[in-house]
Design an enzyme around this catalytic site. Structure first.
Site, mmCIF file in Angstrom:
data_model
loop_
_atom_site.group_PDB
_atom_site.id
_atom_site.type_symbol
_atom_site.label_atom_id
_atom_site.label_comp_id
_atom_site.label_asym_id
_atom_site.label_seq_id
_atom_site.Cartn_x
_atom_site.Cartn_y
_atom_site.Cartn_z
ATOM 1 N N GLY A 1 19.295 -18.658 18.893
ATOM 2 C CA GLY A 1 20.589 -18.134 19.313
ATOM 3 C C GLY A 1 21.616 -18.088 18.201
ATOM 4 O O GLY A 1 22.817 -18.100 18.450
ATOM 5 N N THR B 1 19.803 -13.292 16.271
ATOM 6 C CA THR B 1 20.582 -12.598 17.295
ATOM 7 C C THR B 1 21.580 -11.648 16.640
ATOM 8 O O THR B 1 21.657 -10.465 16.980
ATOM 9 C CB THR B 1 21.338 -13.618 18.182
ATOM 10 O OG1 THR B 1 20.377 -14.439 18.856
ATOM 11 C CG2 THR B 1 22.223 -12.916 19.202
ATOM 12 N N ALA C 1 19.039 -11.408 21.517
ATOM 13 C CA ALA C 1 19.000 -12.851 21.759
ATOM 14 C C ALA C 1 17.724 -13.427 21.149
ATOM 15 O O ALA C 1 16.629 -12.965 21.455
ATOM 16 C CB ALA C 1 19.034 -13.153 23.256
ATOM 17 N N CYS C 2 17.886 -14.422 20.281
ATOM 18 C CA CYS C 2 16.713 -15.053 19.665
ATOM 19 C C CYS C 2 16.528 -16.465 20.217
ATOM 20 O O CYS C 2 17.378 -16.980 20.952
ATOM 21 C CB CYS C 2 16.828 -15.076 18.145
ATOM 22 S SG CYS C 2 18.111 -16.168 17.492
ATOM 23 N N THR C 3 15.438 -17.104 19.831
ATOM 24 C CA THR C 3 15.107 -18.419 20.375
ATOM 25 C C THR C 3 16.150 -19.478 20.027
ATOM 26 O O THR C 3 16.473 -20.324 20.845
ATOM 27 C CB THR C 3 13.728 -18.895 19.890
ATOM 28 O OG1 THR C 3 13.669 -18.761 18.475
ATOM 29 C CG2 THR C 3 12.624 -18.087 20.515
#
Length: 104
Positions: free
Chosen positions: A12, A16, A8-10
């Site tokens: 999304g 990700t 999960a990245c900032t």
């Protein structure tokens, strides 16, 4: 060795899915059973089942944000890194997971 995890990245979106792909490819190339759940802008995809989590030797969280369902991994060996680490050094990361899980 069985590995499960979450990416999960900032934002999304990109990181990700890149992290998921890199980790799954590196894990499979090392001969491991690996499944990575993604938590992005369109919600949870490739969701891990309770059975998959129970059978896992180790959990990898390649996350830059708070994720939902982290409590599912209580009692498991968990390694948490940034998505950038998973993208840039997936093979080293998989080797480290094996070491932490005692499977190296």
């Amino acid at each position: 060795m069985k590995i499960v995890g979450i990416a999960a990245c900032t934002v999304g979106i990109a990181h990700t899915y890149i992290a998921q792909e890199k980790l799954e490819t590196a894990g499979k190339n090392a001969g491991y059973d690996i499944k990575i759940e993604t938590q992005g802008t369109i919600g949870i995809e490739n969701e891990l089942t309770a059975e998959e989590i129970a059978a896992a030797d180790i959990v990898i969280l390649a996350v830059d944000v708070k994720i939902s369902g982290e409590e599912r991994f209580a009692g498991k060996k968990v390694v948490k890194v940034s998505t950038e680490t998973a993208i840039k050094s997936p093979n080293k990361l998989i080797a480290k997971l094996a070491e932490v899980a005692g499977k190296a």
